[in-house]
Design an enzyme around this catalytic site. Sequence first.
Site, PDB file in Angstrom:
ATOM      1  N   ARG A   1     -33.412  29.997   8.056  1.00 48.17           N
ATOM      2  CA  ARG A   1     -32.029  29.987   8.546  1.00 48.17           C
ATOM      3  C   ARG A   1     -31.537  31.411   8.766  1.00 48.17           C
ATOM      4  NH1 ARG A   1     -28.463  29.015   4.053  1.00 48.17           N
ATOM      5  NH2 ARG A   1     -26.818  28.615   5.557  1.00 48.17           N
TER       6      ARG A   1
ATOM      7  N   ASN B   1     -22.057  26.060   6.668  1.00 51.30           N
ATOM      8  CA  ASN B   1     -20.621  25.820   6.651  1.00 51.30           C
ATOM      9  C   ASN B   1     -20.232  24.637   7.538  1.00 51.30           C
ATOM     10  OD1 ASN B   1     -19.030  27.314   4.963  1.00 51.30           O
ATOM     11  ND2 ASN B   1     -17.880  28.245   6.644  1.00 51.30           N
TER      12      ASN B   1
ATOM     13  N   CYS C   1     -23.798  29.770  11.017  1.00 54.63           N
ATOM     14  CA  CYS C   1     -25.186  29.843  10.539  1.00 54.63           C
ATOM     15  C   CYS C   1     -26.045  28.962  11.436  1.00 54.63           C
ATOM     16  CB  CYS C   1     -25.323  29.248   9.144  1.00 54.63           C
ATOM     17  SG  CYS C   1     -24.684  30.298   7.849  1.00 54.63           S
TER      18      CYS C   1
HETATM   19  C1  LIG Z   1     -20.774  30.649   4.031  1.00 56.01           C
HETATM   20  C2  LIG Z   1     -22.235  30.261   3.857  1.00 56.01           C
HETATM   21  C3  LIG Z   1     -22.693  29.496   5.088  1.00 56.01           C
HETATM   22  C4  LIG Z   1     -22.820  30.424   6.247  1.00 56.01           C
HETATM   23  C5  LIG Z   1     -21.977  29.939   7.350  1.00 56.01           C
HETATM   24  O1  LIG Z   1     -22.105  28.822   7.818  1.00 56.01           O
HETATM   25  N1  LIG Z   1     -21.072  30.838   7.753  1.00 56.01           N
HETATM   26  C6  LIG Z   1     -20.167  30.546   8.814  1.00 56.01           C
HETATM   27  C7  LIG Z   1     -18.751  30.778   8.382  1.00 56.01           C
HETATM   28  S1  LIG Z   1     -17.706  29.997   9.512  1.00 56.01           S
HETATM   29  O2  LIG Z   1     -18.140  28.606   9.662  1.00 56.01           O
HETATM   30  O3  LIG Z   1     -17.804  30.745  10.736  1.00 56.01           O
HETATM   31  O4  LIG Z   1     -16.377  30.076   8.928  1.00 56.01           O
HETATM   32  C8  LIG Z   1     -22.455  29.379   2.628  1.00 56.01           C
HETATM   33  C9  LIG Z   1     -23.907  28.884   2.534  1.00 56.01           C
HETATM   34  C10 LIG Z   1     -24.209  28.701   1.057  1.00 56.01           C
HETATM   35  C11 LIG Z   1     -22.862  28.957   0.375  1.00 56.01           C
HETATM   36  C12 LIG Z   1     -22.911  29.360  -1.104  1.00 56.01           C
HETATM   37  C13 LIG Z   1     -23.640  28.306  -1.912  1.00 56.01           C
HETATM   38  O5  LIG Z   1     -23.128  27.003  -1.649  1.00 56.01           O
HETATM   39  C14 LIG Z   1     -23.570  28.598  -3.423  1.00 56.01           C
HETATM   40  C15 LIG Z   1     -22.158  28.902  -3.937  1.00 56.01           C
HETATM   41  C16 LIG Z   1     -21.312  27.651  -4.070  1.00 56.01           C
HETATM   42  C17 LIG Z   1     -19.933  27.965  -4.630  1.00 56.01           C
HETATM   43  O6  LIG Z   1     -19.192  26.783  -4.657  1.00 56.01           O
HETATM   44  C18 LIG Z   1     -19.219  28.987  -3.758  1.00 56.01           C
HETATM   45  C19 LIG Z   1     -20.048  30.247  -3.634  1.00 56.01           C
HETATM   46  C20 LIG Z   1     -21.472  29.991  -3.105  1.00 56.01           C
HETATM   47  C21 LIG Z   1     -22.199  31.318  -3.303  1.00 56.01           C
HETATM   48  C22 LIG Z   1     -21.476  29.573  -1.617  1.00 56.01           C
HETATM   49  C23 LIG Z   1     -20.725  30.595  -0.721  1.00 56.01           C
HETATM   50  C24 LIG Z   1     -20.764  30.228   0.774  1.00 56.01           C
HETATM   51  O7  LIG Z   1     -20.053  29.043   0.998  1.00 56.01           O
HETATM   52  C25 LIG Z   1     -22.228  30.036   1.243  1.00 56.01           C
HETATM   53  C26 LIG Z   1     -22.904  31.400   1.172  1.00 56.01           C
END
Ligand SMILES: C[C@H](CCC(=O)NCCS(=O)(=O)O)[C@H]1CC[C@H]2[C@@H]3[C@H](O)C[C@@H]4C[C@H](O)CC[C@]4(C)[C@H]3C[C@H](O)[C@]12C
Length: 325
Positions: free
Chosen positions: A16, A79, A2
């Site tokens: 973002r 993340n 992200c």
């Molecule tokens: C994965 C998302 C961030 C995007 C990102 O950085 N992706 C890269 C993945 S990687 O590094 O390449 O593995 C994060 C951002 C916000 C997060 C969400 C939010 O924190 C809200 C909830 C929190 C809960 O604990 C889990 C589901 C969730 C719905 C999360 C799911 C996921 O971890 C999200 C959607």
Amino acid sequence: MCTAATYVTKDHYFGRNLDLEFSYNQKVTIVPRNYEFNFRKVKPMKSHYAMIGMAFVVENYPLYYDATNEKGLSMAGLNFPGNADYKQEVEGIDNIAPFEFIPWILGQCATIAEVKSLLDRINLINIDFSKELPLSPLHWIISDKEVSITVESVKAGLKIYDNSIGILTNNPTFDIQMFNLNNYINITKEVPENRFSSKLDLDIYSRGMGAIGLPGDLSSSSRFVKAAFTKLNSISGTSESESISQFFHILGSVNQERGCVRLAKDTYEITIYSSCCNTDKGIYYYKTYENSQITGIDLYNENLDSQILISYPLISGQHIKMQNR
Ligand SMILES: C[C@H](CCC(=O)NCCS(=O)(=O)O)[C@H]1CC[C@H]2[C@@H]3[C@H](O)C[C@@H]4C[C@H](O)CC[C@]4(C)[C@H]3C[C@H](O)[C@]12C
């Protein structure tokens, strides 16, 4: 992966890219002032600042990915796998679960100075939202209209960095990302000079050669450098249209296109949505992977004194304007 960014023209903008291989059912969600926020370990917040952002709403609870409150304070979770480390509960301080962190801060603070004083007594604890939605390894960018910080809960404790460039991606830790920029000290938007050797007559055969060496791959450390270079050199007019166009171009410089990052057979990471919030006007704009049209939702067009969450499902599919029929 992200990427989050801030940008200032006449107004202040925060947004973002959300890059992932799948989607929760996230929606643009407004929390009005009198929605009761319940927390696992601290007292409920019965009234608070209103906020708007992207959230997955579960059991009437907004699980925010990024949001902005009515004071223009903004926050996004990105993340941070392998580095995020949440703690056991500690008595006498504010024990906040990571999924509660955005409401906790945006509900009460108007400025980064206020955020810093709340962070002085916070402990990010290892509590899942549910079995199905376990802890996410995140770090956060928090911005008011003037400055930004990065918050990382790591093994050594809670780290708070001044984020002078208003950019955040994923790993490694923020201090290392900033240090890494030193490696790109030579990159320039200007026409480069021949510093290779005066004995050679080297030619400027293309525009943009000052930025040769600027990373173009999709790793988080490369996106950090690319987004920082694009943002810090960004120029736009000050109208809303010019400002949000430029903002989406900054995010577009680190977009993830389907097919370029494979995670498993037939599974690819893509930029699911890009957001841009005008934090002065409380308007949340977004685009999705399949919908390049900018859609906006206005915080102040809602009854902010109510108690009921308001959610707008993301408009999907391209909306093409045919010009000759
Ligand atoms: C994965 C998302 C961030 C995007 C990102 O950085 N992706 C890269 C993945 S990687 O590094 O390449 O593995 C994060 C951002 C916000 C997060 C969400 C939010 O924190 C809200 C909830 C929190 C809960 O604990 C889990 C589901 C969730 C719905 C999360 C799911 C996921 O971890 C999200 C959607």
